[in-house]
Design a protein around this motif. Structure first.
Motif, PDB file in Angstrom:
ATOM      1  N   ARG A 160     -21.032  28.627  13.643  1.00 19.45           N
ATOM      2  CA  ARG A 160     -21.061  29.521  15.051  1.00 19.45           C
ATOM      3  C   ARG A 160     -20.271  30.778  14.842  1.00 19.45           C
ATOM      4  O   ARG A 160     -20.427  31.847  15.546  1.00 19.45           O
ATOM      5  N   ARG A 177     -12.587  23.019  16.383  1.00 18.87           N
ATOM      6  CA  ARG A 177     -13.962  23.327  15.597  1.00 18.87           C
ATOM      7  C   ARG A 177     -13.944  24.761  14.857  1.00 18.87           C
ATOM      8  O   ARG A 177     -14.341  24.778  13.599  1.00 18.87           O
ATOM      9  N   THR A 178     -13.616  25.619  15.598  1.00 13.74           N
ATOM     10  CA  THR A 178     -13.919  27.037  15.241  1.00 13.74           C
ATOM     11  C   THR A 178     -12.754  27.163  13.831  1.00 13.74           C
ATOM     12  O   THR A 178     -13.200  28.011  12.884  1.00 13.74           O
ATOM     13  N   PRO A 202     -23.911  32.911  13.549  1.00 13.66           N
ATOM     14  CA  PRO A 202     -24.801  32.009  14.203  1.00 13.66           C
ATOM     15  C   PRO A 202     -26.130  32.005  13.214  1.00 13.66           C
ATOM     16  O   PRO A 202     -26.524  32.851  12.809  1.00 13.66           O
ATOM     17  N   TRP A 223     -22.521  18.406  14.963  1.00 11.27           N
ATOM     18  CA  TRP A 223     -22.180  18.755  13.886  1.00 11.27           C
ATOM     19  C   TRP A 223     -21.211  18.001  12.863  1.00 11.27           C
ATOM     20  O   TRP A 223     -20.948  17.997  11.623  1.00 11.27           O
ATOM     21  N   TYR A 227     -25.268  24.586  11.357  1.00  3.95           N
ATOM     22  CA  TYR A 227     -24.100  24.291  12.434  1.00  3.95           C
ATOM     23  C   TYR A 227     -23.218  25.550  12.533  1.00  3.95           C
ATOM     24  O   TYR A 227     -22.355  25.272  13.499  1.00  3.95           O
ATOM     25  N   GLU A 284     -14.298  25.440  10.963  1.00  3.75           N
ATOM     26  CA  GLU A 284     -15.349  26.552  10.382  1.00  3.75           C
ATOM     27  C   GLU A 284     -14.733  27.458   9.778  1.00  3.75           C
ATOM     28  O   GLU A 284     -15.452  27.993   8.598  1.00  3.75           O
TER      29      GLU A 284
END
Length: 458
Positions: free
Chosen positions: A183, A113-114, A186, A376, A181, A117
């Motif tokens: 990260r 996910r990171t 944030p 998300w 959403y 993103e």
């Protein structure tokens, strides 16, 4: 240079560095060092090398949409060898193959996910650098058709006004997703204020460039958002009020240009496009496999244009015949059709339609999941789908069939689909788990109804 240096510790950052360079083109902005070094090629090679040397390959999956892009890549190479205009075709091939190869490669690197993103954030902030600058100039009265200047003044790639308007509007759902959403940054009041201001700057781009395509993209995006907003009546009322408030601030030149959307017969640019599209259909009927990149250079046609003449207080309209040749396709659909023929056009359309279909499946599957690990996914699928639809609308009126930023969005779609498929294959099926839980509860209430397991006799 700092971006590339950080990749020594985290090689995935080289992927982000190439995206930054490919979109912003810093080598065209700098004066001494950046134009002298092949920084795009360096980042391109570093991104592949970093993945080959450091990323695990055990879970690498090749998606069929990557296969479609691979076919399109090979087919474009073949048509380039037999192009009607080989020199011009070779020039376009130099950047098209990199866009396709990187889009095929990108999903292999987006395993978390990171990382997904990180790519979205890089695209948003890199395009945002151009959008913020152009938005400030527009707000201060520096806009106008053909007179809004960007970092690079060569009218190519994302720096073409209609292309920037399309990408800016399509990017807004991803900005909204990061505001809620994200990260890496944030979500707090600073992120949300910056996000709102960036979305406002994106909406200013069609005004500053006076790109008619941008207005259509805003309208389509507004309709698409009706699917996900909680209070549709308040949303429609707010959008209408915002439009009314903005009306007095729009320049007269903007209204004059937007008025030509519904009157293509009286606008030379629009009339030329229709004539080119008709020529393309005739051309492909004789050349079903296309004419290679820049095949439009061989077109020649005539069309009728109304000409307004004013003599004193009287106004007369005369219809004159205009002859033109070598006009660009001004449509991605006709661009693919004319350059790659029926095979290339069909594969390109399959690539687009399957992306919309997959994002719709993810949006529906995850729209009710509110856990921290799943909440998300549905909104991101909806955001990528909305960006894709906006692109397809804008692509109808400009030749951006190979636009690198759009292929980054396609790569993100494939990565998200593969990521979800991998998670679901590792986790137990949700429906089976619920049915098993209900059977266990019934067995606990009524032991006699519990299934009896037979054991084999020795």
């Amino acid at each position: 240079m700092a971006f590339l240096a950080l990749g020594v510790a985290r090689p995935f950052l080289w992927v982000l560095a190439y995206i930054y360079i490919d979109i912003l083109a810093p080598q065209k902005i700098g004066w001494v060092l950046t134009p002298a070094l092949p920084i795009s090629l360096i980042a391109f090679c570093a991104a592949f090398a970093g993945w080959l040397l450091t990323d695990p390959k055990s879970e690498t999956r090749f998606h069929y949409r990557q296969g479609l892009m691979l076919f399109l890549l090979l087919y474009c190479f073949a048509t380039t060898q037999t192009a009607d205009f080989p020199v011009e075709a070779a020039t376009k091939w130099e950047w098209v193959w990199k866009a396709l190869v990187f889009a095929i490669f990108l999903p292999f690197t987006l395993t978390t996910r990171t990382r997904i993103e990180g790519v979205i954030l890089t695209i948003v902030l890199t395009v945002g650098a151009i959008v913020i600058s152009a938005g400030m100039k527009t707000a201060l009265g520096g806009g106008g058709y053909g007179s809004l200047y960007f970092f690079v003044n060569d009218n190519s790639n994302i720096y073409e006004s209609s292309t920037l308007a399309t990408v800016a509007i399509g990017m807004t759902p991803l900005v909204a997703w990061l505001m809620k959403y994200g990260r890496v940054f944030p979500p707090d009041w600073r992120v949300k204020v910056f996000g709102v201001c960036l979305i406002f700057a994106c909406l200013l781009i069609p005004v500053g460039t006076e790109a008619r395509t941008g207005l259509l993209c805003i309208a389509v995006l507004g309709i698409l958002l009706l699917r996900t907003v909680k209070n549709r009546i308040a949303y429609i009322a707010g959008a209408a009020m915002l439009g009314l408030v903005a009306l007095p601030f729009l320049p007269a030149s903007y209204w004059e240009r937007m008025a030509t959307i519904t009157e293509h017969g009286g606008d030379q640019s629009a009339s030329t496009r229709v004539a080119v599209w008709e020529w393309t259909i005739d051309y492909v009927s004789e050349h079903p496999f296309g004419g290679g990149f820049d095949a439009y250079r061989g077109n020649s046609f005539k069309y009728i244009m109304p000409e307004r003449k004013e003599e004193g207080s009287s106004v007369s309209i005369e219809y004159v015949e205009v002859e033109d040749k070598g006009r660009a396709f001004h449509s991605s659909y006709f661009e693919l059709l004319g350059e790659q023929g029926y095979p290339g056009f069909i594969v390109w359309m399959m690539l687009q339609l399957t992306g919309l279909w997959q994002m719709e499946r993810l949006r529906r599957r995850y729209r009710t999941r509110d856990g921290p690990e799943d909440a998300w996914i549905g909104p991101l699928a909806a955001g990528l789908q909305n960006a894709h639809v906006v692109y397809l609308v804008g692509a109808a009126f400009q030749g951006i069939g190979y636009q690198p930023v759009i292929y980054l969005f396609l790569g993100l779609q494939i990565a998200l689909w593969t990521y979800c498929a991998k998670r679901e294959s590792l986790a137990p099926d949700e429906g089976s788990q619920q049915r098993r839980s209900r059977r266990e509860k019934r067995a606990h209430r009524n032991p006699s109804s519990a299934p009896v397991r037979e054991t084999a006799m020795p």
